[in-house]
Design a protein around this motif. Structure first.
Motif, short mmCIF file in Angstrom:
data_model
loop_
_atom_site.label_atom_id
_atom_site.label_comp_id
_atom_site.label_asym_id
_atom_site.label_seq_id
_atom_site.Cartn_x
_atom_site.Cartn_y
_atom_site.Cartn_z
N THR A 173 10.11 47.10 23.16
CA THR A 173 10.49 45.89 22.41
C THR A 173 11.69 46.20 21.52
OG1 THR A 173 8.83 46.52 20.80
CG2 THR A 173 8.22 44.78 22.35
N SER A 277 14.14 36.76 22.71
CA SER A 277 12.88 36.40 22.05
C SER A 277 11.69 36.57 23.00
CB SER A 277 12.92 35.01 21.42
OG SER A 277 13.19 34.08 22.39
N GLN A 280 10.81 40.24 23.06
CA GLN A 280 10.06 40.65 21.86
C GLN A 280 8.61 40.18 21.95
OE1 GLN A 280 11.35 42.21 19.03
NE2 GLN A 280 13.24 42.50 20.16
#
Ligand SMILES: NC(=O)c1ccc[n+]([C@@H]2O[C@H](COP(=O)([O-])OP(=O)(O)OC[C@H]3O[C@@H](n4cnc5c(N)ncnc54)[C@H](OP(=O)(O)O)[C@@H]3O)[C@@H](O)[C@H]2O)c1
Length: 375
Positions: A173, A277, A280
């Protein structure tokens, strides 16, 4: 090997990859490590943090450099022994940096994938070969290690090798904004395999693969890397492929849309933000990197896998090893080439990777005999 009076400039030095490289270099050399990006403040903050870390032998500093500024990129190698590129460069920035490195007798290591890069180096070949500088392209883990691993596997084979199939997976991540741009940019490199020539395969050409090193199972698609282009010819292979897994199912879907151009109505930045995003949010453990190469030949079948539990540490390790070799002036001649071409002559490269935490597995089937090694 300690190099107290030498200096290494890391462009993108406080980004995810640059900071990982700087951290490892700080543990391996005694010279100056300068973190550069557009923000002097961010560079100084990260340099101060790294200076305070235990076991550090290098000295950290910071500089503000905008790689989009022609004069700054041309001048930045002044006073440096090695320039490490860990942020995207335009074609003109690469040209200016090559000229700057040559003028200042600095070496160059680049971890960033860029389909235009090789052409720039080819066009400046005469200049480079008449210089004192060494230029190492795609010297991270992935891209970087696949080209070396295939050469390593072929190099130790008895008999002719006809085919190599490679598999790769990374999960993290911690991939930065610049890294995401390059992953998305590589969507067009999906679907390429070598069958006596590079050919585009169908959208449904996928494989399901279980990865070693605890990285689980995933769907993989064939990918093309610049460092692999000339490899089948060099190794006299009939067939070559590199099947790569994605980060998570949502980013996999975004990559497929990117490959087919379905999201072309959105700006690149919007697509990059969506990818960043979802990366993540949906990428879960286990994290790390695993690369496998399987060869088939007329006398033996062999398989080698390497990996690391932390992607950005894995990226930093080959870069730091090469940087140390350049600083130590290990007899590498001026010129340019991909990591695999440079380190194929270093018979200790695998040992050096292992010393820094890479795991390694090897097996060979030769007639009825199978031998295995876990390291
Ligand atoms: N080969 C491999 O195994 C491997 C692995 C990981 C990453 N990478 C590559 O490494 C690169 C960086 O990835 P990342 O994940 O570290 O991204 P990142 O965290 O976004 O880092 C990028 C860095 O570049 C700096 N930068 C951006 N534009 C700049 C400019 N015009 N002038 C100077 N500095 C600039 C950024 O700082 P400012 O914005 O403050 O200037 C930031 O520090 C990508 O190209 C990625 O593909 C390669």
């Amino acid at each position: 090997m300690r190099q107290g009076n030498k200096s290494v400039l890391v462009l993108g030095g406080y980004g995810a990859a640059g900071a990982a490289i700087a951290t490892l270099l700080g543990q391996r050399i005694e010279g100056n490590i300068v973190l550069a990006g557009r923000s002097l403040e961010k560079g100084r903050k990260r340099a101060d943090q790294l200076d305070r870390e235990a076991g550090v032998t290098g000295r950290f500093g910071a500089r503000s450099i905008d790689v989009a500024d022609a004069e700054q990129i041309r001048q930045c190698p002044h006073g440096q022994n090695v320039v490490i590129v860990a942020c995207g460069l335009s074609v003109s920035a690469i040209e200016n940096l090559i000229k700057g490195c040559i003028a200042n007798r600095a070496d160059y290591i680049d971890i960033t994938p860029n389909p235009s890069k090789l052409g720039v180096f080819q066009s400046m070949r005469t200049l480079i070969e008449a210089s004192d500088s060494r230029f190492i392209l795609d010297a991270g883990a992935d891209p970087g290690l696949p080209g070396w691993l295939a050469r390593w596997l072929c190099g130790g084979s008895s008999g002719r090798v006809n085919e190599i199939a490679m598999y790769g997976r990374y999960r993290s991540t911690g991939i930065g904004w610049g890294g995401v741009a390059d992953i998305l940019g590589a969507a067009k490199s999906q679907g390429w395999k070598y069958d006596r020539g590079w050919t585009q395969s169908r959208l449904w050409d996928i494989r399901f693969r279980r990865f070693e090193g605890g990285l689980g199972s995933s769907i993989c698609v064939p990918v093309f890397l610049d460092e692999l282009q000339t490899l089948p010819n060099e190794l006299s292979l009939d067939h070559f492929s590199f099947y790569h897994a994605g980060l998570n199912p949502v980013t996999d879907a975004l990559m497929t849309f990117e490959r087919t151009g379905m999201l072309g109505c959105f700006s690149f930045e919007t697509r990059q933000r969506a990818f960043y995003s979802t990366l993540q949010r949906f990428t879960k453990e286990p994290f790390g990197l695993a690369l496998t190469a399987e060869s088939r030949g007329d006398r033996a079948s062999r398989q080698v896998s390497i990996g690391h539990h932390e992607l950005y540490r894995a990226t930093a390790i080959p870069t730091a090893i090469l940087c140390e070799s350049l600083l130590g002036d290990s007899g590498m001649r001026p010129g340019y080439g991909y990591l695999g071409e440079w380190v194929s002559q270093d018979k200790w490269f695998l040992d050096k990777l292992q010393e820094e935490g890479f795991w390694y597995r090897f097996s060979e089937q030769y007639g009825n005999r199978t031998s295995k090694f876990d390291g």
